[in-house]
Scaffold this motif. Sequence first.
Motif, PDB file in Angstrom:
ATOM      1  N   GLY A  31       0.772  -1.237   0.000  1.00  0.00           N
ATOM      2  CA  GLY A  31       0.000   0.000   0.000  1.00  0.00           C
ATOM      3  C   GLY A  31       0.801   1.284   0.000  1.00  0.00           C
ATOM      4  N   PHE A  32       2.051   1.218  -0.429  1.00  0.00           N
ATOM      5  CA  PHE A  32       2.863   2.429  -0.415  1.00  0.00           C
ATOM      6  C   PHE A  32       2.596   3.355  -1.593  1.00  0.00           C
ATOM      7  CE2 PHE A  32       5.540   0.019   2.593  1.00  0.00           C
ATOM      8  CZ  PHE A  32       5.479   0.933   3.632  1.00  0.00           C
ATOM      9  N   PHE A  33       1.713   2.948  -2.510  1.00  0.00           N
ATOM     10  CA  PHE A  33       1.373   3.867  -3.590  1.00  0.00           C
ATOM     11  C   PHE A  33       0.553   5.029  -3.043  1.00  0.00           C
ATOM     12  CE2 PHE A  33       2.474   0.072  -6.003  1.00  0.00           C
ATOM     13  CZ  PHE A  33       3.430   0.630  -6.832  1.00  0.00           C
ATOM     14  N   GLY A  34      -0.003   4.868  -1.854  1.00  0.00           N
ATOM     15  CA  GLY A  34      -0.711   5.947  -1.179  1.00  0.00           C
ATOM     16  C   GLY A  34       0.144   6.599  -0.106  1.00  0.00           C
ATOM     17  N   TYR A  35       1.458   6.644  -0.334  1.00  0.00           N
ATOM     18  CA  TYR A  35       2.384   7.152   0.688  1.00  0.00           C
ATOM     19  C   TYR A  35       2.120   8.607   1.064  1.00  0.00           C
ATOM     20  CZ  TYR A  35       5.060   9.299  -3.127  1.00  0.00           C
ATOM     21  OH  TYR A  35       5.454  10.033  -4.205  1.00  0.00           O
ATOM     22  N   LEU A  36       1.666   9.426   0.124  1.00  0.00           N
ATOM     23  CA  LEU A  36       1.412  10.830   0.449  1.00  0.00           C
ATOM     24  C   LEU A  36       0.268  10.972   1.447  1.00  0.00           C
ATOM     25  CD1 LEU A  36       1.867  12.546  -3.022  1.00  0.00           C
ATOM     26  CD2 LEU A  36       3.395  12.651  -1.048  1.00  0.00           C
ATOM     27  N   GLY A  37      -0.785  10.203   1.262  1.00  0.00           N
ATOM     28  CA  GLY A  37      -1.901  10.236   2.209  1.00  0.00           C
ATOM     29  C   GLY A  37      -1.488   9.741   3.576  1.00  0.00           C
ATOM     30  N   LEU A  38      -0.688   8.676   3.595  1.00  0.00           N
ATOM     31  CA  LEU A  38      -0.194   8.138   4.863  1.00  0.00           C
ATOM     32  C   LEU A  38       0.659   9.179   5.587  1.00  0.00           C
ATOM     33  CD1 LEU A  38       0.343   5.789   6.863  1.00  0.00           C
ATOM     34  CD2 LEU A  38       2.256   5.156   5.400  1.00  0.00           C
ATOM     35  N   LEU A  39       1.572   9.806   4.868  1.00  0.00           N
ATOM     36  CA  LEU A  39       2.425  10.815   5.497  1.00  0.00           C
ATOM     37  C   LEU A  39       1.612  12.006   5.979  1.00  0.00           C
ATOM     38  CD1 LEU A  39       5.579  10.789   3.205  1.00  0.00           C
ATOM     39  CD2 LEU A  39       5.334   9.838   5.500  1.00  0.00           C
ATOM     40  N   HIS A  40       0.658  12.427   5.185  1.00  0.00           N
ATOM     41  CA  HIS A  40      -0.169  13.558   5.602  1.00  0.00           C
ATOM     42  C   HIS A  40      -0.930  13.222   6.883  1.00  0.00           C
ATOM     43  CE1 HIS A  40      -2.554  17.168   5.384  1.00  0.00           C
ATOM     44  NE2 HIS A  40      -3.654  16.432   5.471  1.00  0.00           N
ATOM     45  N   ALA A  41      -1.482  12.021   6.948  1.00  0.00           N
ATOM     46  CA  ALA A  41      -2.243  11.612   8.133  1.00  0.00           C
ATOM     47  C   ALA A  41      -1.358  11.472   9.365  1.00  0.00           C
ATOM     48  CB  ALA A  41      -2.957  10.296   7.851  1.00  0.00           C
ATOM     49  N   LYS A  42      -0.143  10.959   9.185  1.00  0.00           N
ATOM     50  CA  LYS A  42       0.735  10.703  10.329  1.00  0.00           C
ATOM     51  C   LYS A  42       1.540  11.921  10.751  1.00  0.00           C
ATOM     52  CE  LYS A  42       0.099   6.237  10.901  1.00  0.00           C
ATOM     53  NZ  LYS A  42       0.039   5.481  12.108  1.00  0.00           N
ATOM     54  N   LEU A  44       0.957  15.153   9.847  1.00  0.00           N
ATOM     55  CA  LEU A  44       0.125  16.354   9.987  1.00  0.00           C
ATOM     56  C   LEU A  44       0.836  17.612   9.490  1.00  0.00           C
ATOM     57  CD1 LEU A  44      -1.378  15.552  13.485  1.00  0.00           C
ATOM     58  CD2 LEU A  44      -2.419  15.161  11.258  1.00  0.00           C
ATOM     59  N   ASP A  45       1.385  17.527   8.301  1.00  0.00           N
ATOM     60  CA  ASP A  45       2.038  18.644   7.617  1.00  0.00           C
ATOM     61  C   ASP A  45       3.352  19.101   8.251  1.00  0.00           C
ATOM     62  OD1 ASP A  45       0.128  18.772   5.588  1.00  0.00           O
ATOM     63  OD2 ASP A  45      -1.185  20.017   6.817  1.00  0.00           O
ATOM     64  N   ASP A  49      11.780  16.606   7.100  1.00  0.00           N
ATOM     65  CA  ASP A  49      13.183  16.609   7.506  1.00  0.00           C
ATOM     66  C   ASP A  49      13.391  16.988   8.965  1.00  0.00           C
ATOM     67  OD1 ASP A  49      12.388  19.189   6.894  1.00  0.00           O
ATOM     68  OD2 ASP A  49      14.307  19.769   6.035  1.00  0.00           O
ATOM     69  N   VAL A  50      12.331  17.302   9.697  1.00  0.00           N
ATOM     70  CA  VAL A  50      12.497  17.634  11.115  1.00  0.00           C
ATOM     71  C   VAL A  50      11.806  16.652  12.054  1.00  0.00           C
ATOM     72  CG1 VAL A  50      12.835  20.088  10.663  1.00  0.00           C
ATOM     73  CG2 VAL A  50      10.545  19.246  11.175  1.00  0.00           C
ATOM     74  N   VAL A  51      11.014  15.731  11.515  1.00  0.00           N
ATOM     75  CA  VAL A  51      10.337  14.782  12.388  1.00  0.00           C
ATOM     76  C   VAL A  51      11.338  13.763  12.937  1.00  0.00           C
ATOM     77  CG1 VAL A  51       8.121  15.039  11.231  1.00  0.00           C
ATOM     78  CG2 VAL A  51       9.667  13.234  10.514  1.00  0.00           C
ATOM     79  N   ASP A  52      11.071  13.290  14.130  1.00  0.00           N
ATOM     80  CA  ASP A  52      11.923  12.282  14.754  1.00  0.00           C
ATOM     81  C   ASP A  52      11.380  10.907  14.385  1.00  0.00           C
ATOM     82  OD1 ASP A  52      13.476  10.659  16.337  1.00  0.00           O
ATOM     83  OD2 ASP A  52      12.948  11.645  18.221  1.00  0.00           O
ATOM     84  N   PRO A  53      12.153  10.109  13.638  1.00  0.00           N
ATOM     85  CA  PRO A  53      11.651   8.798  13.220  1.00  0.00           C
ATOM     86  C   PRO A  53      11.340   7.880  14.397  1.00  0.00           C
ATOM     87  CG  PRO A  53      13.974   9.018  12.686  1.00  0.00           C
ATOM     88  CD  PRO A  53      13.499  10.356  13.159  1.00  0.00           C
ATOM     89  N   ALA A  54      11.911   8.146  15.564  1.00  0.00           N
ATOM     90  CA  ALA A  54      11.640   7.320  16.743  1.00  0.00           C
ATOM     91  C   ALA A  54      10.168   7.403  17.160  1.00  0.00           C
ATOM     92  CB  ALA A  54      12.538   7.736  17.905  1.00  0.00           C
ATOM     93  N   ASP A  55       9.483   8.440  16.703  1.00  0.00           N
ATOM     94  CA  ASP A  55       8.074   8.625  17.050  1.00  0.00           C
ATOM     95  C   ASP A  55       7.125   7.875  16.127  1.00  0.00           C
ATOM     96  OD1 ASP A  55       8.871  10.353  19.075  1.00  0.00           O
ATOM     97  OD2 ASP A  55       8.628  12.144  17.830  1.00  0.00           O
TER      98      ASP A  55
END
Length: 105
Positions: A31-42, A44-45, A49-55
Amino acid sequence: MVNPFYVPYNGIVLRFMDEVNRMLDRQPDLGFFGYLGLLHAKLLDAPIDVVDPADYDARTVMAMIVYVVRQEKFGAGLMLHSLNHGLIQRWLRRLVQIDDERASS
């Protein structure tokens, strides 16, 4: 002549991007073809490059990698920026950490 819309990556980076694309092609059920929707949902804009992947879980971290690989063709140099700032490396370390946690439980 230098093409401003092309970054000449070395073989390792090109193989990495090819492997990500192959994984997406071989396993569309992930389901990674919807990666933009997933990123937007998780995220939240929040800037990627500043999010902590540990979260984030493995799916979200992998979506971050997919984002950079796929968006490279629209914004030459995004992969270079992500590598130079250690983003790809942090995301890959997070995936290893998640994998290790799953193996030990």
